[in-house]
Design a protein around this motif. Sequence first.
Motif, PDB file in Angstrom:
ATOM      1  N   ILE A 185       0.844  -1.202   0.000  1.00 18.41           N
ATOM      2  CA  ILE A 185       0.000   0.000   0.000  1.00 18.41           C
ATOM      3  C   ILE A 185       0.878   1.250   0.000  1.00 18.41           C
ATOM      4  O   ILE A 185       0.631   2.209  -0.737  1.00 18.41           O
ATOM      5  N   LEU A 186       1.907   1.234   0.820  1.00 19.87           N
ATOM      6  CA  LEU A 186       2.810   2.393   0.907  1.00 19.87           C
ATOM      7  C   LEU A 186       3.506   2.659  -0.428  1.00 19.87           C
ATOM      8  O   LEU A 186       3.673   3.819  -0.825  1.00 19.87           O
ATOM      9  N   LYS A 187       3.904   1.597  -1.115  1.00 20.16           N
ATOM     10  CA  LYS A 187       4.539   1.776  -2.421  1.00 20.16           C
ATOM     11  C   LYS A 187       3.589   2.481  -3.390  1.00 20.16           C
ATOM     12  O   LYS A 187       4.004   3.335  -4.166  1.00 20.16           O
ATOM     13  N   GLN A 188       2.318   2.110  -3.349  1.00 16.38           N
ATOM     14  CA  GLN A 188       1.343   2.761  -4.223  1.00 16.38           C
ATOM     15  C   GLN A 188       1.225   4.251  -3.888  1.00 16.38           C
ATOM     16  O   GLN A 188       1.182   5.099  -4.783  1.00 16.38           O
ATOM     17  N   TRP A 189       1.183   4.570  -2.610  1.00 15.82           N
ATOM     18  CA  TRP A 189       1.108   5.975  -2.211  1.00 15.82           C
ATOM     19  C   TRP A 189       2.367   6.732  -2.604  1.00 15.82           C
ATOM     20  O   TRP A 189       2.315   7.901  -2.982  1.00 15.82           O
ATOM     21  N   GLN A 190       3.517   6.080  -2.503  1.00 17.62           N
ATOM     22  CA  GLN A 190       4.766   6.741  -2.878  1.00 17.62           C
ATOM     23  C   GLN A 190       4.769   7.131  -4.355  1.00 17.62           C
ATOM     24  O   GLN A 190       5.290   8.172  -4.723  1.00 17.62           O
ATOM     25  N   VAL A 191       4.151   6.296  -5.177  1.00 16.67           N
ATOM     26  CA  VAL A 191       4.058   6.608  -6.609  1.00 16.67           C
ATOM     27  C   VAL A 191       3.073   7.746  -6.827  1.00 16.67           C
ATOM     28  O   VAL A 191       3.351   8.704  -7.554  1.00 16.67           O
ATOM     29  N   GLU A 192       1.914   7.637  -6.202  1.00 19.26           N
ATOM     30  CA  GLU A 192       0.845   8.606  -6.434  1.00 19.26           C
ATOM     31  C   GLU A 192       1.036   9.924  -5.697  1.00 19.26           C
ATOM     32  O   GLU A 192       0.639  10.974  -6.195  1.00 19.26           O
ATOM     33  N   ARG A 193       1.596   9.860  -4.497  1.00 20.07           N
ATOM     34  CA  ARG A 193       1.775  11.067  -3.682  1.00 20.07           C
ATOM     35  C   ARG A 193       3.135  11.021  -2.992  1.00 20.07           C
ATOM     36  O   ARG A 193       3.229  10.836  -1.775  1.00 20.07           O
ATOM     37  N   PRO A 194       4.203  11.220  -3.753  1.00 21.72           N
ATOM     38  CA  PRO A 194       5.551  11.150  -3.163  1.00 21.72           C
ATOM     39  C   PRO A 194       5.809  12.255  -2.144  1.00 21.72           C
ATOM     40  O   PRO A 194       6.776  12.164  -1.386  1.00 21.72           O
ATOM     41  N   ASP A 195       4.928  13.239  -2.091  1.00 19.88           N
ATOM     42  CA  ASP A 195       5.093  14.343  -1.152  1.00 19.88           C
ATOM     43  C   ASP A 195       4.648  13.991   0.267  1.00 19.88           C
ATOM     44  O   ASP A 195       4.951  14.725   1.202  1.00 19.88           O
ATOM     45  N   LEU A 196       3.930  12.878   0.426  1.00 18.85           N
ATOM     46  CA  LEU A 196       3.405  12.517   1.751  1.00 18.85           C
ATOM     47  C   LEU A 196       4.444  11.790   2.595  1.00 18.85           C
ATOM     48  O   LEU A 196       5.159  10.919   2.109  1.00 18.85           O
ATOM     49  N   ALA A 197       4.486  12.137   3.875  1.00 18.11           N
ATOM     50  CA  ALA A 197       5.289  11.383   4.848  1.00 18.11           C
ATOM     51  C   ALA A 197       4.408  10.222   5.308  1.00 18.11           C
ATOM     52  O   ALA A 197       3.306  10.432   5.815  1.00 18.11           O
ATOM     53  N   LEU A 198       4.854   9.007   5.107  1.00 17.88           N
ATOM     54  CA  LEU A 198       3.998   7.833   5.297  1.00 17.88           C
ATOM     55  C   LEU A 198       4.326   7.005   6.536  1.00 17.88           C
ATOM     56  O   LEU A 198       3.766   5.933   6.720  1.00 17.88           O
ATOM     57  N   GLU A 199       5.210   7.499   7.398  1.00 17.72           N
ATOM     58  CA  GLU A 199       5.606   6.712   8.559  1.00 17.72           C
ATOM     59  C   GLU A 199       4.417   6.403   9.466  1.00 17.72           C
ATOM     60  O   GLU A 199       4.250   5.272   9.924  1.00 17.72           O
ATOM     61  N   ALA A 200       3.586   7.414   9.750  1.00 21.50           N
ATOM     62  CA  ALA A 200       2.432   7.175  10.622  1.00 21.50           C
ATOM     63  C   ALA A 200       1.437   6.233   9.956  1.00 21.50           C
ATOM     64  O   ALA A 200       0.864   5.353  10.609  1.00 21.50           O
ATOM     65  N   MET A 201       1.235   6.407   8.650  1.00 24.02           N
ATOM     66  CA  MET A 201       0.331   5.506   7.928  1.00 24.02           C
ATOM     67  C   MET A 201       0.828   4.068   8.023  1.00 24.02           C
ATOM     68  O   MET A 201       0.040   3.132   8.172  1.00 24.02           O
ATOM     69  N   ALA A 202       2.143   3.893   7.939  1.00 25.14           N
ATOM     70  CA  ALA A 202       2.723   2.555   8.032  1.00 25.14           C
ATOM     71  C   ALA A 202       2.422   1.919   9.392  1.00 25.14           C
ATOM     72  O   ALA A 202       1.960   0.771   9.474  1.00 25.14           O
ATOM     73  N   THR A 203       2.645   2.669  10.442  1.00 24.75           N
ATOM     74  CA  THR A 203       2.433   2.130  11.793  1.00 24.75           C
ATOM     75  C   THR A 203       0.962   1.840  12.049  1.00 24.75           C
ATOM     76  O   THR A 203       0.602   0.750  12.513  1.00 24.75           O
ATOM     77  N   ILE A 204       0.100   2.811  11.739  1.00 23.64           N
ATOM     78  CA  ILE A 204      -1.339   2.617  11.957  1.00 23.64           C
ATOM     79  C   ILE A 204      -1.863   1.491  11.071  1.00 23.64           C
ATOM     80  O   ILE A 204      -2.654   0.658  11.506  1.00 23.64           O
ATOM     81  N   GLY A 205      -1.407   1.443   9.851  1.00 19.77           N
ATOM     82  CA  GLY A 205      -1.823   0.368   8.943  1.00 19.77           C
ATOM     83  C   GLY A 205      -1.451  -1.002   9.471  1.00 19.77           C
ATOM     84  O   GLY A 205      -2.242  -1.950   9.397  1.00 19.77           O
ATOM     85  N   ARG A 206      -0.251  -1.106  10.020  1.00 21.25           N
ATOM     86  CA  ARG A 206       0.173  -2.400  10.571  1.00 21.25           C
ATOM     87  C   ARG A 206      -0.623  -2.753  11.826  1.00 21.25           C
ATOM     88  O   ARG A 206      -0.969  -3.912  12.048  1.00 21.25           O
ATOM     89  N   LEU A 207      -0.916  -1.750  12.646  1.00 14.45           N
ATOM     90  CA  LEU A 207      -1.759  -2.008  13.827  1.00 14.45           C
ATOM     91  C   LEU A 207      -3.131  -2.519  13.401  1.00 14.45           C
ATOM     92  O   LEU A 207      -3.655  -3.488  13.964  1.00 14.45           O
ATOM     93  N   LYS A 208      -3.717  -1.857  12.416  1.00 12.53           N
ATOM     94  CA  LYS A 208      -5.043  -2.273  11.941  1.00 12.53           C
ATOM     95  C   LYS A 208      -5.000  -3.669  11.330  1.00 12.53           C
ATOM     96  O   LYS A 208      -5.885  -4.490  11.572  1.00 12.53           O
ATOM     97  N   ARG A 209      -3.983  -3.949  10.535  1.00  8.11           N
ATOM     98  CA  ARG A 209      -3.852  -5.263   9.908  1.00  8.11           C
ATOM     99  C   ARG A 209      -3.644  -6.337  10.971  1.00  8.11           C
ATOM    100  O   ARG A 209      -4.243  -7.414  10.907  1.00  8.11           O
ATOM    101  N   CYS A 210      -2.795  -6.049  11.955  1.00  9.08           N
ATOM    102  CA  CYS A 210      -2.601  -7.006  13.054  1.00  9.08           C
ATOM    103  C   CYS A 210      -3.914  -7.250  13.793  1.00  9.08           C
ATOM    104  O   CYS A 210      -4.243  -8.398  14.121  1.00  9.08           O
TER     105      CYS A 210
END
Length: 173
Positions: free
Chosen positions: A16-41
């Motif tokens: 998911i993060l790779k897709q965002w990096q392509v579409e919105r390289p301006d976004l800092a995705l660290e928080a999305m990564a952590t929250i996403g992993r919490l939700k997936r877990c």
Amino acid sequence: MARETSAGAEDAVDRILKQWQVERPDLALEAMATIGRLKRCAQLLQRRLEARFEQFGLSAWEFDVLATLRRSGEPYCLSPSALLNSLMVSSGTMTHRMQRLESAGWVERVPNPEDARSLLLRLSPQGLALIDQAVEAHVANEEAILAPLKSSEWRALDAGLVALLATLEPAAS
């Protein structure tokens, strides 16, 4: 932001993060990564927990109600409002759940000795035996889920979650 796990494989969040990096390289995705992993877990954990409850003929909410009554101590009895506060469900939902548990024979409604106008919900002997077996299996299941983690990883994960929970719970009040 994509990273490799200790096993060398990307997880679902990395994709998911790779897709965002392509579409919105301006976004800092660290928080999305952590929250996403919490939700997936949380999703994956819930599936594994529910599978264990099903072995005892219980749904997750049935386990929660029976476990709440069991951990309340003898006589394993609470008012519907105390259960409501503990389980954070609506009163209509609680009424329906009490009826289902009672019809299954796992709980019984008994007079409240402190208020003749109300009833308490108490574990039946059958419910007590069931929850004692189910909670033992539940604890073993949780231990098995966390067993692949090193002790230091487990402690660090718990410490991080304690800190996060401390910041979230006051906001939920």
